[in-house]
Enzyme design. Structure first.
Site, PDB file in Angstrom:
ATOM      1  N   HIS A   1     -87.018  -0.716 -76.742  1.00 57.91           N
ATOM      2  CA  HIS A   1     -87.795   0.424 -76.329  1.00 57.91           C
ATOM      3  C   HIS A   1     -87.648   0.596 -75.031  1.00 57.91           C
ATOM      4  O   HIS A   1     -88.226   1.589 -74.591  1.00 57.91           O
ATOM      5  CB  HIS A   1     -89.364   0.081 -76.826  1.00 57.91           C
ATOM      6  CG  HIS A   1     -89.584   0.491 -78.166  1.00 57.91           C
ATOM      7  ND1 HIS A   1     -89.657   1.468 -78.872  1.00 57.91           N
ATOM      8  CD2 HIS A   1     -89.471  -0.561 -79.194  1.00 57.91           C
ATOM      9  CE1 HIS A   1     -89.867   1.460 -80.223  1.00 57.91           C
ATOM     10  NE2 HIS A   1     -89.821   0.290 -80.385  1.00 57.91           N
TER      11      HIS A   1
ATOM     12  N   LYS B   1     -99.897  10.955 -71.265  1.00 57.50           N
ATOM     13  CA  LYS B   1     -99.150   9.778 -71.526  1.00 57.50           C
ATOM     14  C   LYS B   1     -99.524   8.658 -70.555  1.00 57.50           C
ATOM     15  O   LYS B   1    -100.343   9.071 -69.729  1.00 57.50           O
ATOM     16  CB  LYS B   1     -97.447  10.091 -71.233  1.00 57.50           C
ATOM     17  CG  LYS B   1     -97.254  10.569 -69.762  1.00 57.50           C
ATOM     18  CD  LYS B   1     -95.963  10.914 -69.616  1.00 57.50           C
ATOM     19  CE  LYS B   1     -95.561  12.344 -70.298  1.00 57.50           C
ATOM     20  NZ  LYS B   1     -94.209  12.065 -71.279  1.00 57.50           N
ATOM     21  N   ARG B   2     -99.273   7.440 -70.917  1.00 55.97           N
ATOM     22  CA  ARG B   2     -99.523   6.277 -70.288  1.00 55.97           C
ATOM     23  C   ARG B   2     -99.316   6.583 -68.720  1.00 55.97           C
ATOM     24  O   ARG B   2     -98.137   7.258 -68.263  1.00 55.97           O
ATOM     25  CB  ARG B   2     -98.817   4.890 -70.346  1.00 55.97           C
ATOM     26  CG  ARG B   2     -99.219   4.466 -71.737  1.00 55.97           C
ATOM     27  CD  ARG B   2    -100.863   4.051 -71.977  1.00 55.97           C
ATOM     28  NE  ARG B   2    -101.145   3.136 -70.699  1.00 55.97           N
ATOM     29  CZ  ARG B   2    -101.230   1.743 -70.563  1.00 55.97           C
ATOM     30  NH1 ARG B   2    -100.727   1.312 -71.468  1.00 55.97           N
ATOM     31  NH2 ARG B   2    -101.603   1.319 -69.489  1.00 55.97           N
TER      32      ARG B   2
ATOM     33  N   LYS C   1     -92.992   7.713 -65.118  1.00 57.62           N
ATOM     34  CA  LYS C   1     -93.324   8.856 -65.791  1.00 57.62           C
ATOM     35  C   LYS C   1     -93.612  10.083 -64.993  1.00 57.62           C
ATOM     36  O   LYS C   1     -93.777  11.338 -65.166  1.00 57.62           O
ATOM     37  CB  LYS C   1     -94.500   8.833 -66.886  1.00 57.62           C
ATOM     38  CG  LYS C   1     -94.188   7.923 -68.003  1.00 57.62           C
ATOM     39  CD  LYS C   1     -95.251   7.703 -68.824  1.00 57.62           C
ATOM     40  CE  LYS C   1     -94.977   6.903 -70.201  1.00 57.62           C
ATOM     41  NZ  LYS C   1     -94.203   7.694 -71.185  1.00 57.62           N
TER      42      LYS C   1
ATOM     43  N   THR D   1     -92.197  10.550 -77.190  1.00 60.26           N
ATOM     44  CA  THR D   1     -92.473  11.115 -78.599  1.00 60.26           C
ATOM     45  C   THR D   1     -93.675  12.251 -78.410  1.00 60.26           C
ATOM     46  O   THR D   1     -93.663  12.921 -79.167  1.00 60.26           O
ATOM     47  CB  THR D   1     -93.082  10.166 -79.606  1.00 60.26           C
ATOM     48  OG1 THR D   1     -93.982   9.388 -79.127  1.00 60.26           O
ATOM     49  CG2 THR D   1     -91.985   9.048 -80.157  1.00 60.26           C
TER      50      THR D   1
ATOM     51  N   LYS E   1     -93.937  16.236 -80.311  1.00 59.71           N
ATOM     52  CA  LYS E   1     -95.380  16.608 -80.719  1.00 59.71           C
ATOM     53  C   LYS E   1     -95.444  17.951 -80.108  1.00 59.71           C
ATOM     54  O   LYS E   1     -96.054  18.925 -80.972  1.00 59.71           O
ATOM     55  CB  LYS E   1     -96.512  15.737 -80.399  1.00 59.71           C
ATOM     56  CG  LYS E   1     -96.588  14.180 -80.862  1.00 59.71           C
ATOM     57  CD  LYS E   1     -97.338  13.278 -80.325  1.00 59.71           C
ATOM     58  CE  LYS E   1     -97.058  11.899 -80.645  1.00 59.71           C
ATOM     59  NZ  LYS E   1     -97.842  11.047 -79.605  1.00 59.71           N
TER      60      LYS E   1
HETATM   61  C1  LIG Z   1     -97.573  10.092 -78.756  1.00 60.09           C
HETATM   62  C2  LIG Z   1     -98.571   9.331 -78.000  1.00 60.09           C
HETATM   63  C3  LIG Z   1     -98.217   8.858 -76.776  1.00 60.09           C
HETATM   64  C4  LIG Z   1     -96.627   8.838 -76.451  1.00 60.09           C
HETATM   65  O1  LIG Z   1     -96.326   9.925 -75.311  1.00 60.09           O
HETATM   66  P1  LIG Z   1     -95.252   9.935 -74.196  1.00 60.09           P
HETATM   67  O2  LIG Z   1     -95.183  11.374 -73.818  1.00 60.09           O
HETATM   68  O3  LIG Z   1     -93.961   9.822 -75.311  1.00 60.09           O
HETATM   69  O4  LIG Z   1     -95.167   8.895 -73.541  1.00 60.09           O
HETATM   70  C5  LIG Z   1     -98.959   7.956 -76.187  1.00 60.09           C
HETATM   71  N1  LIG Z   1    -100.255   7.966 -76.388  1.00 60.09           N
HETATM   72  C6  LIG Z   1    -100.767   8.875 -77.381  1.00 60.09           C
HETATM   73  C7  LIG Z   1    -102.277   8.584 -77.730  1.00 60.09           C
HETATM   74  C8  LIG Z   1     -99.847   9.675 -78.165  1.00 60.09           C
HETATM   75  O5  LIG Z   1    -100.423  10.227 -79.145  1.00 60.09           O
END
Ligand SMILES: *Cc1c(COP(=O)(O)O)cnc(C)c1O
Length: 768
Positions: free
Chosen positions: A328, A508-509, A514, A615, A619
């Site tokens: 990953h 995101k985290r 990032k 991901t 979305k």
């Molecule tokens: C989809 C999702 C992530 C992943 O987000 P990235 O932008 O791909 O890092 C992290 N936390 C939550 C709650 C999510 O739904």
């Protein structure tokens, strides 16, 4: 679905209203109409559980076990109703009584058994495995307090227990227990089931293991607890602070506990079905989600040798045909290595097997870089996975190429056929049907139901690219979602937002790679411009959501900076008409479901080569946001699907970035010196204004980090980021063209359905 199960389910659904009334009478002694929302919620949980228990379980001679330290499950009630096909019916029944199903769904507590993308991926995969009717089980741990709950105080992140296990949670205690040995120390694991409904399909199970002797009272203040009390603490928290030896050991305890439970579950099912252990790979496929469950490899081998009388070579061959490994990340910190002496302390019984695996590598290959145990006696989990799995996959096309060409090149040369790509995906049930019902029903009205089960049919939307009515309706739905989000944020965070502004969102985290700090520097730049009288055509709203690992100091500092900027900007009367910033508290799946449908611009700005896939980007696209991003992870694939016109790409490319690391020739201070715009933005971090609202130590440390290290090359891309982002805001005003961009993004999102991803895993790896 078997006739029997489907018949029972059909009968229940046919009499759904009566079922609900009966349950209300039985549980609360009154008709549904007189129940409180909370009571209706409980009635719905009960009836949903009944429906799940008469649904056809996914079964087969060959099963996949998806083993993962994390499952970021999200709320289940509404998702279950949708997947069971009764959402509309329940909604209509409640509406008769003046009740709103969406509001009742808000009473659900979210099981947050994950951290970020990797955990959410595991849950999207469970949804798709169940939907496709594959025989699969998720295997994980039942973390009592999840990762942690985030609270902001004094503009800093504080952490608290995330309490989610309650009487109404969809967790079911089973009678299955396993003994897990840490050397001579024995603990008992109990299995809990969580049933996952497929969409218009059967159900499959997640097996979540808990420590019988766990003791919640061990947690004193916040999330601190005695890390050495393993018999009490093992399943309390996901990823406890591992900055000391006790923390490291606890991680290994947790990883072995998970691996041992998974191995025992597989062996138990083999025994129950009376399968021949020599045919293990024909009945069990194990997907190792990142390196955390890697000990399942030596553990399965150990069981076959010690309890089933296999020779070690036979056992190794069989287990290698069972296991597959998903990588990953290429971030060094995440490629776990454990000192051999830690493993010896925690699971001495595995040491001879790990040594045996390493010896075979040494005999076959000269290259010391592919060894499992290195010269410093550290065990490289990923190396063990690669040698003793039959498949190694990356999670986006670019990521897999980087693995082959750089990070895992030595391994790729040994095993070219093992390496493959499986671009991540998301479940469209949660990330469209559930979170954006208005868009979902409009798309259904326009395109028919075909795309519900075959996401690529969304492409038909392209036929309407020049249809003004359709474009306006898409924009109108976006506007409704923005109004709803603004109401929610005002209530939750106490910040009033203007729904007519552009919503620019980065959730995101929190991690330097990032580059939330780059977005912060843009915001500072914009703030200073507005102060000087250069106002944007339309106000802008910047929204962030992110948790930072408790031991990750710079990530905490970035959160602090954002909260300080929020304070300054939102209270500056000269500026707050034109821009606002809000960092939402405790970002999780439920919050994501509200933020994503309301987004105009999706920030995906990681340093190229660092984000394996992402991901969140998928979305957002599915919900009609336009991506502003680097050529990284799955952004590359989004770019090629939507074309240059419908995405905003900037920044150095992965090969250039990799070359900078290789030559060690990136000097952030040069960029600071050579650009007034950069200098002004970076210096603002420690300006009098920021210091007045913030913590001097944190802000100074953050600015120093950017000037002296900037490991993730923020300043390298900053000027281009500002230029391209400003263009996106200008383009937003060409309304028809922007609506077309929205439409194209939605239409092309079908490729990113996790149903496609899971079909690919099954076709190439599991072959169920
Ligand atoms: C989809 C999702 C992530 C992943 O987000 P990235 O932008 O791909 O890092 C992290 N936390 C939550 C709650 C999510 O739904």
């Amino acid at each position: 679905m078997s006739k029997h199960a489907s018949l029972q389910r059909d009968i229940l659904i046919l009499n759904l209203e009566q079922q609900l009334e009966n349950a209300a009478k039985k549980q609360f002694g009154k008709p549904l109409a007189r129940c409180t929302d909370k009571q209706i919620y409980q009635v719905l949980v009960g009836v949903t559980n009944d429906l799940l228990s008469v649904s056809e379980p996914c079964a087969g001679e060959k099963k996949v076990y998806y083993i993962s330290m994390e499952f970021l499950i999200g709320r289940l009630l509404i998702n279950n109703l949708i997947n069971l096909g009764v959402y509309e019916k329940v909604r209509a029944i409640l509406e008769k009584h003046g009740r709103d199903l969406a509001e009742i769904g808000e009473l659900d507590t979210e099981p947050s058994l994950g951290n970020g993308g990797l955990g959410r991926l595991a849950s999207c995969f469970m949804d798709s495995i169940a939907t496709l009717g594959l025989a699969g089980e998720g295997v994980g741990l039942a973390w009592h307090f999840g990762l942690f709950k985030q609270i902001f105080k004094n503009r800093e992140q504080r952490t608290a227990k995330d309490v989610w296990m309650n009487a109404d949670s969809f967790l079911r205690r089973t009678d299955t227990t396993f003994d897990v040995f840490f050397g001579k120390k024995k603990v008992t694991a109990r299995m809990y089931d969580m049933v996952i409904a497929g969409y218009d399909s059967g159900v499959c199970k997640m097996r979540l293991f808990d420590l019988e002797s766990v003791d919640e009272s061990l947690v004193k203040r916040g999330i601190t607890f005695d890390k050495t009390a393993v018999k009490k603490n093992l399943t309390l928290f996901l990823y406890p602070d591992d900055s000391d030896e006790a923390g490291n050991l606890l991680r290994i305890y947790q990883e072995y506990f998970l691996s041992s439970c998974a191995a025992q579950l597989i062996m138990q099912q083999m025994r129950e079905q009376q399968y021949d252990y020599h045919k293990l790979p024909e009945h069990a496929q194990v997907q190792i989600n990142d390196t955390h469950p890697s000990l399942v490899i030596p553990e399965l081998i150990r069981i076959l040798v010690e309890h089933k009388a296999f020779s070690i070579d036979e056992a190794i061959d069989l287990v290698s045909d069972v296991c597959s490994y998903t990588n990953h990340t290429i971030l060094a910190e995440a490629l776990e290595t454990w000192p051999m002496r830690y493993i010896k302390k925690v699971v001495p019984q595995l040491v001879p097997y790990i040594r045996a695996l390493d010896e075979r590598v040494r005999i076959r290959f000269d290259n010391p870089k592919v060894r499992i145990i290195d010269s410093k006696q550290r065990v490289h989990m990923a190396h063990m996975d690669i040698h003793y799995s039959h498949s190694v996959n990356g999670v986006a096309a670019l990521h897999t190429e980087i693995l082959k060409k750089t990070e895992l090149r030595d391994f790729y040369e040994l095993y070219p056929k093992k390496f493959n790509n499986k671009t991540n995906g998301i479940t469209f049930r949660r990330w469209l049907m559930l979170c954006n019902p208005e868009l979902f029903s409009y798309l259904t009205e326009l395109l028919g139901k075909g795309f519900h089960k075959n996401a690529t049919k969304l492409k038909k939307l392209l036929d309407y690219e020049n249809d003004k009515k359709v474009l306006d309706r898409l924009a109108q739905i976006k506007q409704h979602n923005k109004v709803k989000l603004a109401e929610y944020i005002e209530e939750k965070e106490g910040v009033a937002l203007n729904p007519d502004s552009v919503f620019d969102i980065q959730i995101k985290r929190m991690h330097e790679y990032k580059r939330q700090q780059m977005n912060a520097l843009y915001i500072i730049h914009k703030y200073l411009e507005i102060r000087r009288g250069k106002t944007p055509k339309r106000p802008i709203t910047f929204i962030f959501g992110a948790k930072a690992a408790p031991a990750y100091v710079i990530a905490q500092d970035i959160i602090h900076l954002l909260l300080v900027l929020q304070e300054i900007i939102n209270n500056d009367p000269k500026v707050n008409k034109h821009m606002k910033l809000v960092m939402v508290e405790n970002y999780n799946v439920s919050y994501a479901e509200k933020l994503i449908p309301a987004c105009d611009i999706s920030e995906q700005i990681s340093l190229a080569s660092k984000e394996a896939s992402g991901t969140g980007n998928m979305k957002f696209m599915l919900n009609g946001a336009v991506t502003l991003g680097t050529e990284d992870g799955a952004n590359v694939e989004i770019h090629s699907l939507v074309g240059d016109e419908n995405i905003y790409i900037f920044g150095k490319r992965a090969d250039e970035v990799i070359a900078h690391y290789k030559n060690a020739d990136y000097v952030s201070r040069d960029f600071y010196r050579n650009s007034k715009v950069i200098r002004e933005a970076v210096d603002f971090i420690t300006s009098a204004k920021c210091l007045k609202a913030g913590n001097k130590k944190r802000l100074t440390r953050l600015r120093d980090e950017l000037l002296n290290k900037d490991w993730f090359m923020t300043l390298l891309d900053l000027e281009e980021y500002i230029r391209v982002k400003d263009k996106a805001f200008r383009d937003y005003e060409k309304r028809t063209a922007w609506k077309q961009k929205m439409l194209v993004n939605i239409a092309e999102a079908g490729y990113f359905s996790s149903d496609r991803t899971i079909r690919d895993y099954n076709r190439d790896i599991w072959r169920l």
